[in-house]
Design an enzyme around this catalytic site. Structure first.
Site, PDB file in Angstrom:
ATOM      1  N   GLY A   5     -69.450 -12.452 -35.337  1.00 30.80           N
ATOM      2  CA  GLY A   5     -69.475 -13.321 -36.511  1.00 30.80           C
ATOM      3  C   GLY A   5     -70.087 -14.634 -36.091  1.00 30.80           C
TER       4      GLY A   5
ATOM      5  N   CYS B 113     -74.438 -17.919 -36.347  1.00 34.76           N
ATOM      6  CA  CYS B 113     -75.786 -17.572 -35.866  1.00 34.76           C
ATOM      7  C   CYS B 113     -76.118 -16.085 -35.983  1.00 34.76           C
ATOM      8  CB  CYS B 113     -75.957 -18.019 -34.427  1.00 34.76           C
ATOM      9  SG  CYS B 113     -76.027 -19.806 -34.293  1.00 34.76           S
TER      10      CYS B 113
ATOM     11  N   LYS C 108     -64.663 -16.801 -32.499  1.00 34.67           N
ATOM     12  CA  LYS C 108     -64.516 -16.481 -31.072  1.00 34.67           C
ATOM     13  C   LYS C 108     -63.642 -17.557 -30.451  1.00 34.67           C
ATOM     14  CE  LYS C 108     -68.489 -18.755 -28.984  1.00 34.67           C
ATOM     15  NZ  LYS C 108     -69.682 -18.559 -28.207  1.00 34.67           N
TER      16      LYS C 108
HETATM   17  C1  UDX Z   1     -74.972 -17.042 -30.288  1.00 37.60           C
HETATM   18  C2  UDX Z   1     -75.894 -16.812 -29.075  1.00 37.60           C
HETATM   19  O1  UDX Z   1     -75.127 -16.277 -27.985  1.00 37.60           O
HETATM   20  C3  UDX Z   1     -76.542 -18.120 -28.667  1.00 37.60           C
HETATM   21  O2  UDX Z   1     -77.450 -17.911 -27.592  1.00 37.60           O
HETATM   22  C4  UDX Z   1     -77.285 -18.682 -29.873  1.00 37.60           C
HETATM   23  O3  UDX Z   1     -77.886 -19.924 -29.553  1.00 37.60           O
HETATM   24  C5  UDX Z   1     -76.337 -18.859 -31.051  1.00 37.60           C
HETATM   25  O4  UDX Z   1     -75.700 -17.613 -31.354  1.00 37.60           O
HETATM   26  P1  UDX Z   1     -72.523 -18.039 -30.627  1.00 37.60           P
HETATM   27  O5  UDX Z   1     -72.702 -17.789 -32.089  1.00 37.60           O
HETATM   28  O6  UDX Z   1     -71.945 -19.327 -30.163  1.00 37.60           O
HETATM   29  O7  UDX Z   1     -73.921 -17.899 -29.867  1.00 37.60           O
HETATM   30  O8  UDX Z   1     -71.561 -16.891 -30.089  1.00 37.60           O
HETATM   31  P2  UDX Z   1     -71.623 -15.662 -29.071  1.00 37.60           P
HETATM   32  O9  UDX Z   1     -70.916 -16.009 -27.829  1.00 37.60           O
HETATM   33  O10 UDX Z   1     -72.987 -15.114 -28.950  1.00 37.60           O
HETATM   34  O11 UDX Z   1     -70.697 -14.611 -29.862  1.00 37.60           O
HETATM   35  C6  UDX Z   1     -71.067 -14.178 -31.158  1.00 37.60           C
HETATM   36  C7  UDX Z   1     -70.068 -13.210 -31.712  1.00 37.60           C
HETATM   37  O12 UDX Z   1     -70.128 -11.976 -31.018  1.00 37.60           O
HETATM   38  C8  UDX Z   1     -68.598 -13.644 -31.609  1.00 37.60           C
HETATM   39  O13 UDX Z   1     -67.950 -13.338 -32.825  1.00 37.60           O
HETATM   40  C9  UDX Z   1     -68.038 -12.821 -30.467  1.00 37.60           C
HETATM   41  O14 UDX Z   1     -66.659 -12.583 -30.601  1.00 37.60           O
HETATM   42  C10 UDX Z   1     -68.846 -11.537 -30.634  1.00 37.60           C
HETATM   43  N1  UDX Z   1     -68.971 -10.754 -29.390  1.00 37.60           N
HETATM   44  C11 UDX Z   1     -69.605 -11.283 -28.304  1.00 37.60           C
HETATM   45  C12 UDX Z   1     -68.485  -9.460 -29.336  1.00 37.60           C
HETATM   46  O15 UDX Z   1     -67.925  -8.941 -30.326  1.00 37.60           O
HETATM   47  N2  UDX Z   1     -68.635  -8.734 -28.185  1.00 37.60           N
HETATM   48  C13 UDX Z   1     -69.249  -9.232 -27.088  1.00 37.60           C
HETATM   49  O16 UDX Z   1     -69.353  -8.511 -26.090  1.00 37.60           O
HETATM   50  C14 UDX Z   1     -69.751 -10.559 -27.140  1.00 37.60           C
END
Ligand code: UDX
Length: 437
Positions: A261, A264, A327
């Protein structure tokens, strides 16, 4: 150097403070007076580890100021565009109104030799339009595209020590000269050995959405495997560990659960599909529709699992949802899987109590009908079911016995595969997770 940063939300506030830390004189411009007032007072308007300290240091040095008045940026020679590009209401495409209004506010201030640097995530082609607009008003100013890859929770680290710097520029002498100004801005970062990738404007814009699409695909891939694991009794966490040992695959971003979620990944893959459609290459990205569907299906599956655990119906059942942020280490609830599941459960008749260490205020504004608790134990008191939907360290460390003392039924659903199943089962809990027996 004298820098301006247009847009002081997540990206801009962190960028402005980080640039001051690197020794530059920075003016941050934002249209929201309350946001500017908070930043001037050294209080970030959102939770981000390390930012309060960085802001305090930068404000204390006298090198960082904020204003709602764009003309305060007239002394700057390098101007960063850091405004948001949210999803348009009812459409997949990105809403570029903040980008365009920031550019229009900046244009009258531009002097010969000034450099405008785009950092916002935009549909490919936007930079070319902005470059043209700049040339109409100030032919001796240049546009570069320098996308940001910061992750919430690690934004300061990602800005000061990025994995790479991407410079998008036109193939002209003046654009190359302008890129030297950016080298000066990032002198310290480049001296640390940060790789620099030079590209044309189109490539630089695509890099950001391609990276986010890849990450979203990786998460949906493992969540699709979780569906297979559920159908076969296999364990997706072991599967992820095993395939992750292959260096070509890598273990990061293979955590199965309620999915991605935030502000981004979801909107970026949708805006990318919309742009591909406009460019007549929608087929190239049709797989992203599946990535999006797999992701959304996990939320539905989580509610179904809750229903199964409650014996077929959640109506009137008291459910503790641990986590509201999209997150951990964030108070951001934009498109949060945790909150979306909590709201669905409430709409389907459950009595939902949500806890989160940072995101409750934001969650309450968006979903005032949900009940909120300060701690996990408060939320779980009298609960028939506990659901861990954001893997905050304090939830990962929860003691099964402590929770058992307050709940009505020892049933726990691990929506992030972040708990140790044996620890819960041996304490008399029914433990269920996504993609794991
Ligand atoms: C993301 C990109 O990582 C970053 O490089 C970009 O600039 C902006 O978008 P962000 O939105 O802060 O960053 O979060 P990110 O850590 O990528 O996690 C995104 C979502 O994926 C979260 O909801 C997280 O819980 C989920 N996630 C992440 C998973 O479900 N499984 C994983 O293994 C990793």
């Amino acid at each position: 150097m004298r820098l301006s940063v247009f847009g002081c939300g997540y990206l801009g506030a962190v960028h402005a403070a980080s640039m001051a830390k690197l020794g530059h004189d920075v003016i941050g411009i934002d249209v929201l007076p309350e946001q500017v007032a908070m930043l001037e007072a050294g209080t970030p308007p959102f939770h981000e580890p390390g930012l309060p300290e960085l802001l305090a240091e930068a404000l204390g040095s006298g090198r960082l100021r904020f204003s709602t008045d764009a003309s305060a940026a007239s002394d700057a020679t390098v101007h960063f565009l850091c405004v948001g590009t949210p999803q348009k209401r009812g459409e997949f495409a990105a809403d570029l109104r903040y980008v365009h209004s920031a550019v229009e506010a900046l244009l009258p201030l531009l002097k010969p030799g000034d450099v405008v640097v785009g950092k916002s995530t935009v549909p490919v082609g936007t930079a070319e339009d902005i470059a043209e607009r700049i040339k109409e008003v100030q032919p001796d100013a240049e546009l570069l595209w320098n996308p940001e890859f910061l992750r919430e929770g690690f934004a300061v680290q990602d800005t000061l020590h990025p994995d790479r710097l991407v410079y998008g520029m036109a193939d002209t002498e003046s654009a190359r000269a302008a890129s030297q100004a950016l080298d000066e801005v990032y002198a310290e970062t480049l001296a640390d050995g940060t790789p620099k990738v030079e590209a044309d404007l189109a490539t630089a814009q695509l890099v950001k959405v391609a990276a986010n699409s890849f990450l979203a695909t990786k998460i949906s891939f493992i969540n699709a495997m979780a569906e297979l694991c559920e159908a076969t009794g296999a364990d997706v966490t072991v599967l992820a560990d095993a395939i992750g040992h292959d260096a070509r695959i890598g273990r990061r971003f293979l955590n199965a659960g309620v999915g991605f979620g935030g502000g981004c990944l979801p909107k970026d893959i949708r805006a990318f599909m919309a742009r591909a459609g406009e460019l007549g290459v929608d087929q190239a990205l049709s797989f992203l529709r599946e990535v999006d569907s797999i992701n959304m299906r996990r939320r539905v599956r989580m509610v179904d699992l809750a229903r199964e655990e409650c014996g077929g119906s959640i109506v009137g059942r008291r459910v503790a949802v641990l986590g509201a942020a999209f997150k951990p280490d964030s108070d951001d609830i934009r498109d949060s899987p945790a909150l979306s599941v909590a709201a669905q459960m409430q709409l389907q008749g459950a009595e939902v109590v949500v806890a989160d260490p940072q995101a409750i205020d934001n969650a309450r504004k968006k979903w005032p009908d949900l009940t909120y608790a300060d701690t996990a134990l408060d939320a779980a008191t009298g609960a028939d079911l506990v659901m861990v939907l954001t893997e905050w360290p304090e939830y990962v460390k929860l003691e099964p016995a402590a929770l058992a003392a307050v709940v009505r039924g020892r049933r726990i659903l691990d929506g992030r595969n972040c708990l140790v199943p044996e620890a819960w089962r041996s304490a008399g809990w029914s433990y269920r997770a996504l993609g794991r027996p």
